[in-house]
Design an enzyme around this catalytic site. Structure first.
Site, PDB file in Angstrom:
ATOM      1  N   GLY A 152       0.801  -1.224   0.000  1.00 31.27           N
ATOM      2  CA  GLY A 152       0.000   0.000   0.000  1.00 31.27           C
ATOM      3  C   GLY A 152       0.831   1.270   0.000  1.00 31.27           C
ATOM      4  O   GLY A 152       1.992   1.288   0.413  1.00 31.27           O
ATOM      5  N   LYS A 178       4.992   3.238   4.762  1.00 31.60           N
ATOM      6  CA  LYS A 178       4.248   2.982   5.998  1.00 31.60           C
ATOM      7  C   LYS A 178       4.836   1.837   6.803  1.00 31.60           C
ATOM      8  O   LYS A 178       4.995   1.942   8.026  1.00 31.60           O
ATOM      9  CB  LYS A 178       2.774   2.702   5.689  1.00 31.60           C
ATOM     10  CG  LYS A 178       1.945   2.450   6.946  1.00 31.60           C
ATOM     11  CD  LYS A 178       0.460   2.446   6.681  1.00 31.60           C
ATOM     12  CE  LYS A 178      -0.012   1.171   6.071  1.00 31.60           C
ATOM     13  NZ  LYS A 178      -1.494   1.026   6.146  1.00 31.60           N
ATOM     14  N   GLY A 212      -5.568  -3.510  -5.017  1.00 30.87           N
ATOM     15  CA  GLY A 212      -6.372  -4.183  -4.004  1.00 30.87           C
ATOM     16  C   GLY A 212      -5.672  -5.376  -3.393  1.00 30.87           C
ATOM     17  O   GLY A 212      -4.654  -5.853  -3.885  1.00 30.87           O
ATOM     18  N   ASN A 217      -2.560   3.261  10.383  1.00 32.40           N
ATOM     19  CA  ASN A 217      -2.662   4.022   9.140  1.00 32.40           C
ATOM     20  C   ASN A 217      -2.114   5.436   9.219  1.00 32.40           C
ATOM     21  O   ASN A 217      -1.815   6.035   8.187  1.00 32.40           O
ATOM     22  CB  ASN A 217      -4.132   4.081   8.696  1.00 32.40           C
ATOM     23  CG  ASN A 217      -4.663   2.712   8.338  1.00 32.40           C
ATOM     24  OD1 ASN A 217      -4.157   2.073   7.424  1.00 32.40           O
ATOM     25  ND2 ASN A 217      -5.668   2.249   9.064  1.00 32.40           N
ATOM     26  N   ARG A 274      26.086   5.096  26.269  1.00 35.68           N
ATOM     27  CA  ARG A 274      25.967   4.915  24.826  1.00 35.68           C
ATOM     28  C   ARG A 274      26.402   3.493  24.458  1.00 35.68           C
ATOM     29  O   ARG A 274      26.842   2.745  25.320  1.00 35.68           O
ATOM     30  CB  ARG A 274      26.771   6.002  24.119  1.00 35.68           C
ATOM     31  CG  ARG A 274      26.144   7.386  24.273  1.00 35.68           C
ATOM     32  CD  ARG A 274      27.079   8.494  23.839  1.00 35.68           C
ATOM     33  NE  ARG A 274      27.471   8.351  22.448  1.00 35.68           N
ATOM     34  CZ  ARG A 274      28.490   9.011  21.900  1.00 35.68           C
ATOM     35  NH1 ARG A 274      29.230   9.832  22.647  1.00 35.68           N
ATOM     36  NH2 ARG A 274      28.784   8.841  20.628  1.00 35.68           N
ATOM     37  N   HIS A 315      30.122  11.886  39.005  1.00 36.11           N
ATOM     38  CA  HIS A 315      29.431  12.998  38.370  1.00 36.11           C
ATOM     39  C   HIS A 315      30.260  13.679  37.287  1.00 36.11           C
ATOM     40  O   HIS A 315      31.486  13.721  37.340  1.00 36.11           O
ATOM     41  CB  HIS A 315      29.008  14.060  39.400  1.00 36.11           C
ATOM     42  CG  HIS A 315      29.932  14.182  40.564  1.00 36.11           C
ATOM     43  ND1 HIS A 315      29.511  13.987  41.854  1.00 36.11           N
ATOM     44  CD2 HIS A 315      31.259  14.430  40.642  1.00 36.11           C
ATOM     45  CE1 HIS A 315      30.539  14.129  42.677  1.00 36.11           C
ATOM     46  NE2 HIS A 315      31.602  14.396  41.965  1.00 36.11           N
ATOM     47  N   ASN A 335      38.624   5.327  41.303  1.00 38.14           N
ATOM     48  CA  ASN A 335      37.674   6.416  41.510  1.00 38.14           C
ATOM     49  C   ASN A 335      37.926   7.500  40.464  1.00 38.14           C
ATOM     50  O   ASN A 335      39.051   7.981  40.317  1.00 38.14           O
ATOM     51  CB  ASN A 335      37.821   7.003  42.911  1.00 38.14           C
ATOM     52  CG  ASN A 335      36.767   8.059  43.197  1.00 38.14           C
ATOM     53  OD1 ASN A 335      35.647   7.757  43.581  1.00 38.14           O
ATOM     54  ND2 ASN A 335      37.138   9.319  42.992  1.00 38.14           N
ATOM     55  N   ASN A 370      39.316  10.880  23.340  1.00 35.90           N
ATOM     56  CA  ASN A 370      39.530   9.659  22.563  1.00 35.90           C
ATOM     57  C   ASN A 370      39.611   9.867  21.063  1.00 35.90           C
ATOM     58  O   ASN A 370      39.977   8.950  20.333  1.00 35.90           O
ATOM     59  CB  ASN A 370      38.400   8.662  22.860  1.00 35.90           C
ATOM     60  CG  ASN A 370      37.019   9.253  22.604  1.00 35.90           C
ATOM     61  OD1 ASN A 370      36.828  10.460  22.672  1.00 35.90           O
ATOM     62  ND2 ASN A 370      36.061   8.406  22.304  1.00 35.90           N
TER      63      ASN A 370
END
Length: 429
Positions: free
Chosen positions: A11, A22, A81, A221, A308, A336, A350, A359
């Site tokens: 369709g 779709k 159809g 749809n 990530r 943090h 730590n 990097n």
């Protein structure tokens, strides 16, 4: 009895109002057609998809994930159809399951139930809360009499709330016999697969109506229906994991991908997003954290942390505003405001606030390796490639561009300078 499966995906999908076909619209980060194909291949090794609109684009995605799929092309100009889509289809098995490419919520168990009935023609139907433009199904004496497309339904037929779900199971020989008899004498001048019911009835074939869940068999749809379906899928995913023992705080605010796995005792706070093939094992994911294709074991992440792809955390604490990418951390604390990319950090280390692994040199990514029991002071930059041996202290504010030997203290700061009474001289006070 073996089954061949045909998925209708030709369709135009104009109501979706998108340049993307779709069936490639995503539901929980996976194209609709891929959701269908996963269930189809769980039931049969003979799976075909009928395409037309942007055929090459859809075919490429299908074959990337399901290379054994048979691709057919519908001639929409001459044979529009749903019945036109079946021209040229040659099933290998005794019966055919016909599915729609915009029904990603259908469960494998529901399809198995549909296949368990041995009638020559089974039709999936549901009681619609709001029948809208669905085809209406007329049932008499437990047998389907006919299906009327909404465009062709009269006033009385439009009052019927038993609707066609668009999913069929049909004997292959019966399909081959009846398909050439379908014509396009209707308001839309299309070849309707629903007409096969009328033709089968004329040959005294018993047509079994199998009632299914409306929400599960919903066709998508437009973008609004896409959002409804995604919410429905998310509810099912989280319900399943809660039944397996995972705690979700405000589950309606979290997103869990279809391929995510939880093991052991896990807890997920509000506004969390976990994607891809992530595995969460005996861990706590705190508010507003994002995890992509990573493994978290016996650890706590967040709030407001971002893992990530390709991170592996074990016995590790990742605090707020810490971003990791392609990082292996074993018994590490990064409380943090740090970026840890392309790195391996060993136990007892730590990571101080503001630490960065530098990097990328503009061409290639390079690795930072940090050993055991290393203390990294705040505002440290590691210029990769670099290796820090065990039991090292990195002084705050250092830029580390050389390897550091075991047990050393590393300090790299510009010499400080203090100019007495400078403020008063500058502002003449």
């Amino acid at each position: 009895m073996k089954t061949s499966i045909l998925i209708l995906a030709a369709g135009l999908g104009t109501r979706m109002k998108s340049q993307k076909p779709k069936v490639l619209q995503e539901l929980c980060q996976k194209s609709m057609i891929l959701h269908i194909l996963k269930k189809a291949f769980a039931l049969s090794d003979d799976v075909s998809v009928v395409l037309s609109h942007q055929k090459e684009r859809v075919e490429k995605e299908i074959l990337e994930y399901f290379p054994k799929t048979q691709i057919l092309e519908q001639d929409l100009q001459n044979y529009p159809g749903t019945a036109g889509a079946l021209r040229g289809f040659e099933p290998k098995n005794e019966r055919v399951l016909i599915l729609c490419g915009d029904m990603p919520l259908v469960e494998q168990t529901s399809l198995e139930a549909l296949l368990s009935n041995n009638a020559k023609l089974n039709l999936a139907v549901f009681k619609a809360r709001d029948p809208k433009s669905y085809g209406r199904v007329v049932i008499k004496n437990d047998s389907v009499e006919k299906i009327v497309e909404f465009k062709d339904a009269n006033t009385q037929e439009k009052e019927i709330n038993t609707c066609n779900a668009g999913v069929y199971v049909i004997d292959s020989r019966l399909l081959k016999e009846l398909l050439p008899l379908i014509d396009n004498n209707n308001a839309a001048k299309e070849y309707y697969l629903t007409d096969i019911v009328k033709l089968a009835k004329e040959k005294d074939v018993m047509i079994k109506a199998v009632f299914v869940d409306e929400d599960e068999f919903m066709g998508i749809n437009d973008k609004f229906e896409l959002s409804i379906a995604e919410n429905f899928m998310q509810e099912k995913i989280k319900k399943y994991w809660m039944q397996q023992g995972v705690i979700f705080h405000l589950p309606q605010s979290t997103f869990i991908g279809t391929d995510v796995e939880f093991m052991g005792e896990c807890e997920v706070y509000e506004n969390v997003r976990i994607e891809g093939k992530s595995k969460i094992i005996n861990s706590i994911i705190k508010s507003s954290s994002v995890i992509e294709n990573s493994i978290v074991e016996n650890s706590d992440v967040g709030p407001l942390a971002h893992l990530r792809p390709n991170c592996e955390l074990k016995n590790t604490h990742i605090g707020n505003f810490v971003e990791c990418k392609n990082a292996k951390l074993n018994t590490v604390k990064a409380g943090h405001l740090s970026y840890l990319g392309d790195c391996e950090i060993d136990s007892g280390t730590n990571i101080g606030c503001g630490t960065i692994t530098c990097n990328y040199d503009g061409v290639k990514k390079h690795k930072t390796i940090i050993g055991k029991n290393v203390f990294v002071g705040s505002d440290t930059q590691f210029i990769a490639p670099v290796k820090i041996e065990d039991e090292v202290i990195i002084a705050a504010g250092s830029t580390v561009s050389v390897n550091v030997e075991k047990g050393a203290l590393f300090i790299n700061r510009a010499e400080h300078k203090m100019i007495k009474d400078y403020y008063y001289k500058k502002f003449q006070k």
